[in-house]
Design a protein around this motif. Structure first.
Motif, PDB file in Angstrom:
ATOM      1  N   ARG A  47      14.418  87.926 -20.765  1.00  0.00           N
ATOM      2  CA  ARG A  47      13.636  87.435 -21.893  1.00  0.00           C
ATOM      3  C   ARG A  47      13.576  88.486 -22.989  1.00  0.00           C
ATOM      4  O   ARG A  47      13.355  89.677 -22.716  1.00  0.00           O
ATOM      5  CB  ARG A  47      12.217  87.066 -21.453  1.00  0.00           C
ATOM      6  N   VAL A  48      13.734  88.042 -24.221  1.00  0.00           N
ATOM      7  CA  VAL A  48      13.703  88.966 -25.365  1.00  0.00           C
ATOM      8  C   VAL A  48      12.360  89.696 -25.431  1.00  0.00           C
ATOM      9  O   VAL A  48      12.303  90.894 -25.709  1.00  0.00           O
ATOM     10  CB  VAL A  48      13.962  88.196 -26.680  1.00  0.00           C
ATOM     11  N   GLU A  59      19.910  81.441 -26.327  1.00  0.00           N
ATOM     12  CA  GLU A  59      20.363  82.337 -25.271  1.00  0.00           C
ATOM     13  C   GLU A  59      21.821  82.684 -25.535  1.00  0.00           C
ATOM     14  O   GLU A  59      22.533  81.970 -26.235  1.00  0.00           O
ATOM     15  CB  GLU A  59      20.200  81.703 -23.896  1.00  0.00           C
ATOM     16  N   GLY A  60      22.213  83.819 -24.966  1.00  0.00           N
ATOM     17  CA  GLY A  60      23.596  84.239 -25.168  1.00  0.00           C
ATOM     18  C   GLY A  60      23.827  85.657 -24.703  1.00  0.00           C
ATOM     19  O   GLY A  60      22.898  86.374 -24.311  1.00  0.00           O
ATOM     20  N   ASN A  80      27.752  91.962 -20.500  1.00  0.00           N
ATOM     21  CA  ASN A  80      26.910  92.068 -19.301  1.00  0.00           C
ATOM     22  C   ASN A  80      25.410  92.106 -19.607  1.00  0.00           C
ATOM     23  O   ASN A  80      24.605  92.421 -18.733  1.00  0.00           O
ATOM     24  CB  ASN A  80      27.285  93.296 -18.456  1.00  0.00           C
ATOM     25  N   ILE A  81      25.033  91.801 -20.846  1.00  0.00           N
ATOM     26  CA  ILE A  81      23.603  91.712 -21.167  1.00  0.00           C
ATOM     27  C   ILE A  81      23.349  90.334 -21.776  1.00  0.00           C
ATOM     28  O   ILE A  81      23.726  90.062 -22.920  1.00  0.00           O
ATOM     29  CB  ILE A  81      23.146  92.821 -22.138  1.00  0.00           C
ATOM     30  N   LYS A  82      22.740  89.487 -20.999  1.00  0.00           N
ATOM     31  CA  LYS A  82      22.434  88.131 -21.456  1.00  0.00           C
ATOM     32  C   LYS A  82      20.947  88.046 -21.785  1.00  0.00           C
ATOM     33  O   LYS A  82      20.104  88.500 -21.004  1.00  0.00           O
ATOM     34  CB  LYS A  82      22.794  87.112 -20.371  1.00  0.00           C
ATOM     35  N   ALA A 137      17.877  87.452 -34.004  1.00  0.00           N
ATOM     36  CA  ALA A 137      18.891  87.366 -35.062  1.00  0.00           C
ATOM     37  C   ALA A 137      20.293  87.545 -34.479  1.00  0.00           C
ATOM     38  O   ALA A 137      21.249  86.863 -34.876  1.00  0.00           O
ATOM     39  CB  ALA A 137      18.614  88.417 -36.132  1.00  0.00           C
ATOM     40  N   ALA A 138      20.392  88.469 -33.495  1.00  0.00           N
ATOM     41  CA  ALA A 138      21.689  88.695 -32.845  1.00  0.00           C
ATOM     42  C   ALA A 138      22.134  87.451 -32.075  1.00  0.00           C
ATOM     43  O   ALA A 138      23.316  87.089 -32.074  1.00  0.00           O
ATOM     44  CB  ALA A 138      21.591  89.898 -31.911  1.00  0.00           C
ATOM     45  N   LEU A 139      21.168  86.795 -31.409  1.00  0.00           N
ATOM     46  CA  LEU A 139      21.487  85.565 -30.683  1.00  0.00           C
ATOM     47  C   LEU A 139      21.916  84.452 -31.645  1.00  0.00           C
ATOM     48  O   LEU A 139      22.869  83.708 -31.369  1.00  0.00           O
ATOM     49  CB  LEU A 139      20.277  85.111 -29.858  1.00  0.00           C
ATOM     50  N   MET A 140      21.208  84.328 -32.766  1.00  0.00           N
ATOM     51  CA  MET A 140      21.586  83.325 -33.769  1.00  0.00           C
ATOM     52  C   MET A 140      22.974  83.621 -34.340  1.00  0.00           C
ATOM     53  O   MET A 140      23.779  82.708 -34.581  1.00  0.00           O
ATOM     54  CB  MET A 140      20.547  83.301 -34.893  1.00  0.00           C
ATOM     55  N   LYS A 141      23.254  84.901 -34.532  1.00  0.00           N
ATOM     56  CA  LYS A 141      24.568  85.311 -35.055  1.00  0.00           C
ATOM     57  C   LYS A 141      25.665  84.928 -34.063  1.00  0.00           C
ATOM     58  O   LYS A 141      26.754  84.490 -34.454  1.00  0.00           O
ATOM     59  CB  LYS A 141      24.561  86.816 -35.306  1.00  0.00           C
ATOM     60  N   SER A 142      25.363  85.078 -32.754  1.00  0.00           N
ATOM     61  CA  SER A 142      26.363  84.724 -31.735  1.00  0.00           C
ATOM     62  C   SER A 142      26.627  83.219 -31.695  1.00  0.00           C
ATOM     63  O   SER A 142      27.642  82.776 -31.184  1.00  0.00           O
ATOM     64  CB  SER A 142      25.893  85.209 -30.353  1.00  0.00           C
ATOM     65  N   LEU A 143      25.674  82.451 -32.248  1.00  0.00           N
ATOM     66  CA  LEU A 143      25.835  81.003 -32.310  1.00  0.00           C
ATOM     67  C   LEU A 143      26.497  80.546 -33.616  1.00  0.00           C
ATOM     68  O   LEU A 143      26.639  79.349 -33.854  1.00  0.00           O
ATOM     69  CB  LEU A 143      24.477  80.305 -32.158  1.00  0.00           C
ATOM     70  N   GLY A 144      26.842  81.518 -34.470  1.00  0.00           N
ATOM     71  CA  GLY A 144      27.568  81.189 -35.687  1.00  0.00           C
ATOM     72  C   GLY A 144      26.726  81.115 -36.935  1.00  0.00           C
ATOM     73  O   GLY A 144      27.212  80.694 -37.993  1.00  0.00           O
TER      74      GLY A 144
END
Length: 748
Positions: free
Chosen positions: A475-476, A594-595, A600-602, A663-670
């Motif tokens: 969890r963040v 999530e992402g 190795n860090i989800k 923000a990093a998770l949103m970035k990973s989603l495009g």
């Protein structure tokens, strides 16, 4: 009375008299007239003639006398002028009383004084020392008797008795009702109450209310103690039993007569077996008091129809109890106040508490008779009051065979000066040898400091891999919690331990946050459709009514939340208008993301709110977060408190990573996150990062935070729970503070 009983002693000795009252003069005159020979001892001191002359004049004006004097050299004890007067200064009140107790114990053990009733301990302000003396003397095994009688209303049995009536009158408030339920003076009270009421009182947050006590299963439905949860049905059963017992008194709450209330209370005390181990007659005593109270009805005129109810009964009962005293009984050392020693000639006198301001002390302010009026009427004015204290002090110094004077040098951070009655530069140190109580015996062994028992938490990494391993989704919010303090995180998040705290009469922060999130989500989802503020306000009122009706809150808190939110709604409307003017529109609330932001860090989390940048008035879907050509967004986190987001702390210390990991998770989603902000509902403002004048971009912040994330997860998976706070402010209110190596362990 003296004449009637034909009381005619051969010899009468009068000693210690001064400033006798008119009634005392009549008694003394009658005694002297019926006595063959009277020997009168008077104090002669040129410094105190204003105090002693009145008694001297009374004797000379009423009787023929033969005067004589005592040679000072043959007088015992020695006069003050020949005594080497000294006093002891102690660090504080506790140390002073302990020093006195040690001195008395040593005196007894050494055989110098085997009769403790020859010892008097006195203080100018006895009420300050009363409980401390009782506690310390008990520790040293010294029996003592306090000369001041204690009102019955201040004794434990009757405090518990009045707690019954106060509970019924005020609808069973938590503290008085708990006192009644747990009192040892009601022998037939269910033992279950004495065992569990303290915990129930602690966790329930009950303020008052009969229904609140009867509905504990609902109130404590979320309590974490399985034992308490299991016992609740039985506790509720016993509550029904006790409320049935209290029903007769409840029925008299508003209109009961004194006789009716006395009879109902007497019956209740009998059923609960009201008693006291130290006073076997307390049951009869209580019955007599209630019998007297029942007679008050006869004093009330029949045609007035006055039925004061329980409140008036409590006031009358309390008055009688405070006017009735429990005589001090016992033996051993006599403990008294300073003014009670007038005329005393103790063999051993311990006079403590001699600090400036307490001796001499100022008289209480008399609002009816000012000092100048007292002077004209010949009453005791301030000057005479101070002079009288000096006279009593010198009397005690002159007449005591063995004297021990002392004062406390300080209390907390307040420093004290010795009394001006004490001689200048006569302070001495005192060392009483020996081990004189069990505690001292234990302390005499080699001291092992507490810090030597405090250790860092050691745990094998394999034990936490299931929760935080490479295959798990962290969890963040746990990242920030762990960084705040590794040890605190282990205790609260892994062991799930919480300190025992009294539940206050307030809204739980989590529940309040949930309510605010739900209201904002519903309002913002329709924000683009509102034509003006009035339309938004009307919709907000409907939403609040619907949401609050579903929450387990009292009407007071529901009204409080509704009124508070509506009062800040204009500022919220303006804030939302500014966001729309900047080109942003509400997209979705409570966004699950999530992402794998680093190999190795989800991570997983829930973003309070995502707004999308409007381009060419294109429409966006609120049902699903997905990448599109229109992919510029801002993310918002709601806070009911003040917004705390420091750019310096983020970059230099890795504080508050939550928004940037989102923000990093949103970035990973495009998506392209332009900014992230804390939305303070309390202050109705948003703190943005990056700001308008910020030299760093959002990508810079994300990159920095990911470096901190990598190090943080690495430490977490190694099982590193070292006590090391990210910010020392965390330690101030930490419940682990007393046992934390960071705080308690000595520095290397």
């Amino acid at each position: 009375i003296i004449s009637r009983h034909n009381y005619s002693p051969a010899i009468l000795i009068l000693d210690g008299f001064y400033e006798v009252t008119p009634s005392e003069e009549l008694i003394l005159k009658s005694l002297i007239e019926h006595t063959e020979t009277t020997l009168i001892l008077m104090t002669y001191d040129d410094n105190f003639t204003s105090i002693t002359n009145s008694f001297d004049d009374f004797i000379k004006n009423n009787f023929s006398i033969e005067t004589g004097s005592v040679d000072p050299e043959t007088a015992l004890p020695l006069p003050l002028s020949e005594k080497r007067l000294s006093y002891v200064s102690y660090p504080g009140i506790d140390e002073e009383v302990e020093g006195i107790a040690r001195h008395i114990k040593n005196l007894f053990i050494s055989g110098r004084c085997r009769s403790l009733d020859k010892i008097i301990v006195a203080f100018p302000k006895l009420h300050v020392y009363h409980d401390i003396v009782q506690r310390v003397f008990k520790r040293y095994g010294i029996p003592c008797t306090f000369s001041i009688s204690k009102p019955l209303g201040k004794t434990e049995p009757y405090l518990a008795l009045t707690a019954i009536l106060e509970s019924i009158t005020d609808d069973y408030p938590r503290l008085p009702f708990s006192r009644f339920l747990t009192s040892p003076h009601f022998k037939k009270m269910p033992a279950l109450f004495r065992e569990w009421i303290p915990q129930i009182s602690l966790y329930s947050g009950i303020i008052k209310g009969k229904n609140s006590w009867l509905g504990l299963s609902k109130t404590l439905s979320d309590v974490k103690s399985p034992a308490l949860r299991d016992i609740l049905p039985e506790v509720e059963k016993e509550f029904k039993w006790i409320f049935k017992k209290l029903k007769p008194l409840e029925s008299l709450k508003d209109r009961g007569t004194f006789k009716q209330t006395s009879e109902a209370l007497h019956k209740l005390l009998s059923e609960l077996d009201f008693s006291d181990a130290e006073d076997i007659d307390i049951g009869e005593q209580a019955a007599d008091i209630l019998k007297e109270l029942s007679l008050i009805d006869n004093l009330i005129l029949a045609d007035t129809g006055n039925k004061g109810g329980l409140r008036e009964f409590i006031d009358s009962l309390r008055y009688i109890l405070n006017a009735s005293e429990k005589e001090a009984e016992g033996e051993g050392v006599q403990v008294s106040g300073f003014f009670e020693l007038r005329g005393a000639e103790p063999e051993y006198l311990y006079l403590g508490g001699l600090k400036d301001g307490d001796l001499p002390s100022m008289p209480e302010i008399d609002l009816l008779l000012p000092d100048n009026v007292k002077t004209k009427l010949g009453l005791v004015n301030m000057k005479r009051y101070l002079h009288l204290q000096q006279f009593i002090f010198q009397w005690l110094i002159d007449s005591s065979k063995n004297l021990h004077l002392s004062y406390p040098a300080m209390e907390a951070d307040r420093l004290f000066l010795p009394s001006p009655f004490l001689p200048w530069k006569a302070e001495t140190t005192e060392k009483t040898p020996g081990i004189l109580c069990r505690e001292e015996e234990l302390l005499s062994h080699p001291e092992i400091p507490l810090s030597s028992h405090i250790k860092e938490i050691g745990i094998k990494s394999r034990l936490i891999k299931k929760q935080f391993g490479e295959n798990s989704k962290i969890r963040v919010t746990d990242i920030d919690s762990y960084r705040t303090c590794h040890r605190k995180f282990f205790i609260e998040k892994i062991l799930k331990l919480e300190p025992s705290e009294t539940k206050e009469y307030e809204i739980e922060a989590m529940l309040l946050g949930t309510i605010i999130h739900e209201i904002m989500e519903e309002l913002m989802a329709k924000s683009r459709s509102y034509r003006d503020f009035d339309e938004m306000k009307a919709d907000a009122e409907k939403l609040l009514a619907k949401l609050l009706a579903e929450k387990p809150l009292e009407n007071y808190w529901k009204n409080f939340i509704r009124d508070s939110f509506l009062s800040i709604l204009p500022e919220i409307y303006e804030l939302e208008s500014e966001l729309r003017a900047e080109g942003y529109s509400f997209m979705k609330a409570e966004v699950l993301v999530e992402g794998e932001v680093i190999k190795n860090i989800k991570l997983k989390g829930k973003i309070d709110r995502v707004d999308i940048k409007i381009q060419n008035s294109s429409r966006t879907s609120r049902d699903k977060i997905k990448s599109s050509e229109n992919n510029e967004v801002e993310i918002i986190d709601y806070k009911t408190g003040a917004a705390q987001l420091s750019r310096t702390e983020i970059v230099n210390k890795g504080a508050s990573l939550q928004l940037f990991l989102y923000a990093a998770l949103m970035k990973s989603l495009g998506f392209k996150v332009n900014r992230a902000g804390i939305y303070s509902v309390k202050d109705t403002k948003i703190t943005w990062v990056p700001g308008k004048k910020d030299s760093l971009t959002m990508d810079d912040y994300i990159e920095t935070c990911l470096k901190y994330l990598e190090k943080t997860v690495s430490d977490l998976r190694k099982g590193d729970f070292t006590a090391l706070p990210l910010n020392e402010q965390t330690c101030r209110n930490c419940h682990e503070r007393a046992y934390c190596p960071y705080i308690q362990a000595p520095s290397n």
